[in-house]
Design a protein around this motif. Structure first.
Motif, PDB file in Angstrom:
ATOM      1  N   LYS A 161       0.879  -1.182   0.000  1.00 16.58           N
ATOM      2  CA  LYS A 161       0.000   0.000   0.000  1.00 16.58           C
ATOM      3  C   LYS A 161       0.910   1.223   0.000  1.00 16.58           C
ATOM      4  O   LYS A 161       1.419   1.635   1.041  1.00 16.58           O
ATOM      5  N   HIS A 207     -12.855 -10.417   2.087  1.00 17.79           N
ATOM      6  CA  HIS A 207     -12.871 -11.664   1.307  1.00 17.79           C
ATOM      7  C   HIS A 207     -12.145 -12.763   2.076  1.00 17.79           C
ATOM      8  O   HIS A 207     -11.391 -12.490   3.002  1.00 17.79           O
ATOM      9  N   TYR A 219      -2.200 -17.036   9.100  1.00 10.47           N
ATOM     10  CA  TYR A 219      -3.648 -17.150   9.296  1.00 10.47           C
ATOM     11  C   TYR A 219      -4.229 -18.152   8.306  1.00 10.47           C
ATOM     12  O   TYR A 219      -3.614 -18.475   7.286  1.00 10.47           O
ATOM     13  N   MET A 268      -3.747  -4.661   7.071  1.00 10.87           N
ATOM     14  CA  MET A 268      -4.833  -5.612   6.857  1.00 10.87           C
ATOM     15  C   MET A 268      -5.725  -5.653   8.114  1.00 10.87           C
ATOM     16  O   MET A 268      -5.234  -5.478   9.235  1.00 10.87           O
ATOM     17  N   ASP A 316      -9.650 -16.215   1.196  1.00 10.05           N
ATOM     18  CA  ASP A 316      -8.829 -16.690   0.067  1.00 10.05           C
ATOM     19  C   ASP A 316      -9.211 -18.136  -0.235  1.00 10.05           C
ATOM     20  O   ASP A 316      -8.393 -19.057  -0.136  1.00 10.05           O
ATOM     21  N   ARG A 327       2.597 -14.392   5.973  1.00 14.47           N
ATOM     22  CA  ARG A 327       2.739 -13.014   5.516  1.00 14.47           C
ATOM     23  C   ARG A 327       3.950 -12.410   6.205  1.00 14.47           C
ATOM     24  O   ARG A 327       3.941 -12.203   7.436  1.00 14.47           O
ATOM     25  N   SER A 379      -8.374  -4.559   3.449  1.00 14.70           N
ATOM     26  CA  SER A 379      -7.443  -3.481   3.823  1.00 14.70           C
ATOM     27  C   SER A 379      -7.843  -2.194   3.127  1.00 14.70           C
ATOM     28  O   SER A 379      -8.367  -2.212   2.010  1.00 14.70           O
ATOM     29  N   HIS A 428     -10.630 -11.068   5.484  1.00 17.58           N
ATOM     30  CA  HIS A 428      -9.671  -9.975   5.629  1.00 17.58           C
ATOM     31  C   HIS A 428      -9.925  -8.915   4.572  1.00 17.58           C
ATOM     32  O   HIS A 428     -10.561  -9.175   3.544  1.00 17.58           O
TER      33      HIS A 428
HETATM   34  O1  LIG Z   1      -2.250  -6.706   2.451  1.00 18.48           O
HETATM   35  C1  LIG Z   1      -3.368  -6.379   2.081  1.00 18.48           C
HETATM   36  O2  LIG Z   1      -3.634  -5.216   1.859  1.00 18.48           O
HETATM   37  C2  LIG Z   1      -4.446  -7.390   1.898  1.00 18.48           C
HETATM   38  C3  LIG Z   1      -3.932  -8.729   1.559  1.00 18.48           C
HETATM   39  C4  LIG Z   1      -4.950  -9.597   0.969  1.00 18.48           C
HETATM   40  O3  LIG Z   1      -6.055  -9.203   0.712  1.00 18.48           O
HETATM   41  C5  LIG Z   1      -4.664 -10.982   0.688  1.00 18.48           C
HETATM   42  O4  LIG Z   1      -3.570 -11.449   1.047  1.00 18.48           O
HETATM   43  O5  LIG Z   1      -5.535 -11.671   0.113  1.00 18.48           O
END
Ligand SMILES: O=C(O)CCC(=O)C(=O)O
Length: 293
Positions: A115, A126, A232, A187, A128, A174, A240, A238
């Motif tokens: 970002k 959403h 996670y 996030m 994953d 992450r 952001s 999650h």
């Molecule tokens: O880091 C973010 O801004 C979101 C990450 C995310 O949406 C994801 O890993 O699917």
């Protein structure tokens, strides 16, 4: 700050991940190690930006842009030379193996999210809930109903006969290369959501929109320090927000998915065109903080 452990609390981190669905382990990497990783990421993006095709991938598909900032780098560990070893830090591999109870392999090559101040990148709530797979060799599959990316198929829960919770055998890793703050668009997660399984399998009511409406007030900011690692489950909702940070501020995070080695998705095969992804993940040595040494 919730769900945060220090780097040496790996058993604790494992318990927290298993019971809360998310944990951040602080202090896994030193500032110097993150300076190195940041340099590799920046170099990869700069090199890719100069050409139409980078390491066999079209640049316009490899990089995601938001205004004039690059905020996404897909296929991260295949294209960022020297980056993969960071994902094999012994503390990371240890938490993954303890949590999944067996050796682990890649379930994605990885994506860098950044970002950047001045961009308008924003991601809505959403899960994953997809697997990146290939059709079995020799079998014709009509790929019309699937999203394909870089030659692979994204299979969602409603595409397959869902017999068990494959997402409890998959973990997102992450690496927080830069500090993740509210100001720079950290996030957010809805903590209990990972227990719901894939919300797209819920009937007409009880889907993602209803869950978010009922639980958004419980959102937790995944604030994390430079060099920390957040783990996670993929069913954790999650999102952001846009970065409101001052010019020049980046919020890099390198995320990839890892699966239990024994996990199979019926009717599909794991990709083998990136050999590192098909091999068992083994810890690498030489990090400043090495819980195995
Ligand atoms: O880091 C973010 O801004 C979101 C990450 C995310 O949406 C994801 O890993 O699917």
């Amino acid at each position: 700050m919730n769900h945060v452990k220090t780097a040496l609390d790996l058993q604790d981190a494992t318990e927290e991940l298993k019971t809360q669905g998310i944990v951040t382990v602080e202090g896994v990497f030193s500032a110097e190690e993150m300076r190195t990783f940041r340099g590799l990421l920046d170099r990869t993006i700069a090199e890719a930006n100069r050409v139409d095709e980078y390491k066999g991938r079209p640049t316009d598909k490899l990089l995601g842009k938001s205004k004039d900032t690059v905020w996404l780098l897909w296929e991260l560990y295949a294209v960022c030379e020297g980056g993969l070893r960071f994902s094999r830090h012994p503390a990371i591999v240890s938490v993954l193996e303890r949590t999944l109870g067996e050796p682990v392999r890649h379930a994605s090559i990885g994506t860098m999210f950044d970002k950047v101040a001045g961009g308008d990148a924003e991601i809505g709530w959403h899960q994953d809930t997809f697997f990146i797979v290939d059709p079995p060799k020799g079998r014709e599959v009509d790929l019309g109903g699937y999203w394909t990316q870089f030659g692979h198929v994204h299979v969602r829960p409603d595409h397959i006969d869902w017999q068990e919770d494959y997402f409890r055998k998959t973990i997102i890793v992450r690496i927080n290369v830069d500090p993740q703050t509210i100001e720079n668009g950290a996030m957010k997660v809805l903590p209990g959501s990972y227990l719901e399984g894939p919300l797209e399998l819920a009937g007409e009511s009880g889907g993602l929109a209803d869950y978010v409406a009922a639980h958004e007030h419980e959102a937790v900011d995944s604030i994390a320090g430079e060099g920390s690692v957040t783990f996670y489950y993929p069913t954790m909702l999650h999102s952001s927000a846009v970065s409101e940070a001052p010019p020049g501020v980046h919020r890099r995070a390198a995320a990839h998915r890892v699966r239990a080695e024994s996990l199979e998705i019926p009717g599909w095969e794991w990709p083998v065109d990136w050999p590192e992804g098909a091999e068992r993940i083994r810890p690498e040595s030489g990090f400043d903080l090495d819980p195995l040494s």
